[in-house]
Design a protein around this motif. Sequence first.
Motif, short mmCIF file in Angstrom:
data_model
loop_
_atom_site.label_atom_id
_atom_site.label_comp_id
_atom_site.label_asym_id
_atom_site.label_seq_id
_atom_site.Cartn_x
_atom_site.Cartn_y
_atom_site.Cartn_z
N ALA A 5 0.76 -1.11 -0.07
CA ALA A 5 0.11 -0.02 -0.27
C ALA A 5 0.88 1.10 0.05
O ALA A 5 1.87 1.31 0.75
CB ALA A 5 -0.96 -0.06 1.10
N TRP A 6 0.45 2.13 -0.63
CA TRP A 6 1.36 3.32 -1.12
C TRP A 6 0.22 4.76 -1.14
O TRP A 6 -0.58 4.71 -1.56
CB TRP A 6 2.02 3.20 -2.31
N CYS A 7 0.97 5.67 -0.29
CA CYS A 7 -0.03 7.00 -0.24
C CYS A 7 0.74 8.15 -1.18
O CYS A 7 1.80 8.41 -1.07
CB CYS A 7 0.01 7.59 1.17
N SER A 8 -0.01 8.32 -2.16
CA SER A 8 0.46 8.97 -3.35
C SER A 8 0.85 10.56 -2.74
O SER A 8 1.65 11.28 -3.15
CB SER A 8 -0.50 9.25 -4.51
N GLY A 9 -0.06 11.08 -1.59
CA GLY A 9 0.06 12.52 -1.16
C GLY A 9 1.55 12.59 -0.81
O GLY A 9 2.03 13.81 -0.95
N ASN A 10 2.01 11.58 0.43
CA ASN A 10 3.31 11.97 0.76
C ASN A 10 4.26 11.02 0.40
O ASN A 10 5.46 11.02 0.96
CB ASN A 10 3.06 11.82 2.37
N GLY A 11 4.17 10.23 -0.62
CA GLY A 11 5.08 9.17 -1.20
C GLY A 11 5.45 8.21 -0.36
O GLY A 11 6.63 7.36 -0.35
#
Length: 371
Positions: free
Chosen positions: A126-132
């Motif tokens: 799982a990866w959060c695009s907002g904070n990388g």
Amino acid sequence: MPSIMDAFAELRDPRCRQCRYPLDEILFTALCAVLCGVEDWETMVLWGRTQLAWLRKHLPYENGIPCEDTFRRVFSGLSPVAFERCFIEWVACLCPSLAGQHVAIDGKTVRGNASNGRNALHLVSAWCSGNGLSLGQIATAGKSNEITAIPQLLKALDLTGATVTIDAMGTQHAIAQAIIDAGADYVLMVKDNQPTLAESLRDWFESVQSGGLDRPYWEHTTHDKGHGRIETRVCRVSDDVQWLSEMGQHWAGIQRIAMIERTRQIGECISVEHAWYISSRPVKAIEMSRLVRAHWGIENQLHWVLDVFWGEDAHQTRDKAAARNLASVRKITLNLARMEQQRRSKKVSLKNIRNLAAWDTDVRESILGLA
């Protein structure tokens, strides 16, 4: 930032109690070495021995640095599930709320782990695009097993208020329901693993565009030009979803259907591709286009970076548990490097963040939260 070593303080040492080399010293050495660009056990030992004076500023290291076999045995014996749980809890402290954030979920095979006819380790991340930031991972037996692994990863994360995107493999009724139950929204790609749904969406959009079906929809177009290529993306989104349930297609919380048409021109060669999506998030075309494009950031900013700069595919650790634990270490150090890069307003590449950590102990301590 919470101390990275505090986050792993509850890990159980897989060895007997009488050990010359404490678990926290082995983990701290491995973490710092990987942050500084080390990619294998032998180099990890050499790095630790050359950096022993610095390491002793933070932990005793009464017996120095162990041999590479000790590192290998410890990482093989550590519970990957417990290690990943510590990793997820540590990231949750860094990013306490995912409300309003986009979370992409996708799988990656650690190819260097394959041997003697055995399949390589496959991880769903799982990866959060907002904070990388990488938010967590879970292992599966292969890509086809992602269907059972994704709900476990969803359950481990606090996704309240987030929007989750998954490729066609994750377009399953149970996964859509799990995302809704978690208080999040989904955007799911539809392909022929859901043949009835895929055909229905294809026919609906064709009928609307040809004028055979009078239904309203939103449309957004973007153009990109570079590397000798011109690409046009047209995103069409509709809130006309009632007919799906009438056909027996019951998807939890569904609010939108979408189609993206990609036209690519390279010289005289023109190709057109179509992709279809369902979404529980009531978005219009411009936001749907943004979410779909953001999803592929997990490939470019997580998987590709791990392979090219962290040497993940080239690392030939055969033991599955050790490979899985090292994958967690790599993601931890990638998160640390990315946070340092953001503090520097992205003026320094991730590669050079690692170089600075290797060359400058003050930078290393700052990255690790030890300064």
